[in-house]
Design a protein around this motif. Structure first.
Motif, short mmCIF file in Angstrom:
data_model
loop_
_atom_site.label_atom_id
_atom_site.label_comp_id
_atom_site.label_asym_id
_atom_site.label_seq_id
_atom_site.Cartn_x
_atom_site.Cartn_y
_atom_site.Cartn_z
N UNK A 136 42.57 55.72 51.00
CA UNK A 136 41.37 54.88 50.91
C UNK A 136 41.59 53.62 50.09
N UNK A 137 42.83 53.37 49.64
CA UNK A 137 43.06 52.23 48.76
C UNK A 137 42.74 50.92 49.46
N UNK A 138 43.13 50.78 50.73
CA UNK A 138 42.84 49.53 51.45
C UNK A 138 41.34 49.32 51.56
N UNK A 139 40.61 50.41 51.84
CA UNK A 139 39.15 50.28 51.94
C UNK A 139 38.55 49.93 50.58
N UNK A 140 39.11 50.50 49.53
CA UNK A 140 38.59 50.18 48.19
C UNK A 140 38.84 48.72 47.85
N UNK A 141 40.02 48.20 48.26
CA UNK A 141 40.27 46.78 48.01
C UNK A 141 39.26 45.92 48.74
N UNK A 142 38.95 46.30 49.97
CA UNK A 142 37.95 45.54 50.74
C UNK A 142 36.58 45.62 50.07
N UNK A 143 36.23 46.81 49.61
CA UNK A 143 34.94 46.98 48.94
C UNK A 143 34.89 46.17 47.64
N UNK A 192 33.06 41.45 44.64
CA UNK A 192 33.35 40.19 43.96
C UNK A 192 32.62 39.04 44.64
N UNK A 193 32.59 39.07 45.98
CA UNK A 193 31.90 38.01 46.72
C UNK A 193 30.42 38.01 46.39
#
Length: 381
Positions: free
Chosen positions: A139-146, A151-152
């Motif tokens: 889930x790391x990639x999804x967490x980075x996206x989240x 941040x946005x």
């Protein structure tokens, strides 16, 4: 290796036989260890017959400990409410028309979260389950996206709060005490409100651009563009805003190939790059416009693209930051801005089929160079 196959009489046994794999994967000539996602396969008895390298990495369970064990023991998963997933879903029982389980977040022992989906393989419709194929994803990639989305949202909220507070404050003051202010004071307040409204409008436009870039829906409406004249207009705008005309040096190498591009979006690119050079750089801002080879086809010497280089004589960009310049929220200094501009610039240039790079200018400052192919619109080709 097939499950249940024994060695021929007299054949030597290897120290560790290759991990069993499902027949369909083997038939394709693929090694399960080459797959990017975790793959776990159980046979008709619920015993694990495949546990690939990605599954080992994600679960931290050695393959030799998982192979041959029951699926529930080798891969003890729980849902977010603490219920055992295999008991909850019962892949080998229940309705015979089930084909699997959709992807969902589940927990490994220790609380690590993974994305899990399952497929039930039957030899005939409504027949018994012959294989349970489970895929695991980190889930790391999804967490980075989240985190990026968070941040946005935080950046947008921060950037909107200031101008909206100003607009609300000045309009409320004017409505309540209109007669107490002179005409000059009213004009100053209204000019501030107007400027802050423009700031909000720009931020909303940036958000829409990011949405289109991320989804691949950024439209480019190509028209003939005089890039030299476009740069000249931006220079004049900076001069009108108070910059010295001597601070800008525009050099155009003729003849330039005919450029077809989206004029509004090219203006957006030029505005951002010149604004950055003026705000964050020092000394003379030099803009070079030259013909060049196509960014996608450099084997042909004939100019098929136009390059624009914007450089300054300031401190430049640190070497360690070069690879982050075109990412979201990167700021070269603490002089304001959302950190979204260069991300949008890169998206616009690439939507035109071009490229953009950053480096160090001869004068020591930052140097941005973008190259656009001179492609005509589809109806003319």
């Amino acid at each position: 290796m097939s499950v249940g196959t024994s060695s021929a009489p007299g054949a030597e046994r290897t120290a560790r036989p290759p991990a069993p794999r499902p027949g369909d994967v083997a038939d394709l000539g693929l090694d399960p260890d080459q797959l990017p996602d975790g793959l776990v396969v159980a046979d008709e008895h619920g015993r694990v017959i495949c546990f690939n390298a990605a599954a080992v990495r994600i679960t931290a369970v050695p393959a030799e400990q998982a192979l041959g064990r029951s699926l529930e023991t080798a891969l003890p998963l729980e849902d977010l409410e603490g219920r055992r997933w295999w008991q909850l879903t019962d892949p080998y029982g229940g309705l015979a028309i089930r084909v699997g389980q959709p992807e969902r977040n589940l927990l490994l022992p220790g609380g690590r979260e993974v994305l899990v989906s399952a497929r039930y393989v039957r030899t005939r419709p409504t027949g018994p389950v012959r294989r349970v194929v489970v895929t695991l994803r980190d889930t790391e990639a999804r967490r980075r996206t989240e985190r990026s989305h968070a941040e946005l949202i935080a950046t947008v909220a921060h950037e909107l709060r200031s101008p909206l507070t100003s607009v609300k404050g000045f309009t409320a003051t004017l409505l309540a005490k209109w007669e107490r202010f002179t005409d000059d004071q009213k004009r100053l307040m209204l000019e501030t409100v107007d400027a802050d409204a423009d700031r909000v409008t720009r931020l909303i436009a940036e958000l829409l651009d990011i949405s289109r870039i991320d989804s691949g829906r950024l439209e480019v409406r190509r028209q003939p563009v005089d890039i030299g004249a476009a740069v000249g207009r931006h220079i004049q705008a900076h001069v009108a805003a108070g910059q010295s005309a001597d601070r800008f040096l525009l050099r155009v190498q003729h003849p330039l190939p005919a450029l077809w591009a989206d004029p509004d979006k090219i203006d957006q690119v030029l505005s951002n790059l010149l604004e950055n050079a003026v705000r964050h750089g020092e000394g003379t801002v030099t803009i070079d416009i030259t013909p060049s080879a196509s960014p996608r086809d450099r084997e042909h010497a004939e100019p098929a693209a136009t390059s624009v280089t914007v450089s300054d004589e300031g401190p430049g960009i640190p070497e360690e930051s070069m690879n982050r310049v075109f990412t979201r929220f990167w700021r070269g200094s603490k002089r304001g801005g959302t950190g979204l501009g260069l991300y949008i610039v890169k998206g616009i240039v690439e939507a035109h089929g071009g490229t953009i790079t950053v480096g160090r200018a001869p004068g020591g400052g930052a140097e941005f160079r973008f190259t656009l192919p001179v492609a005509a619109p589809a109806y003319l080709t």
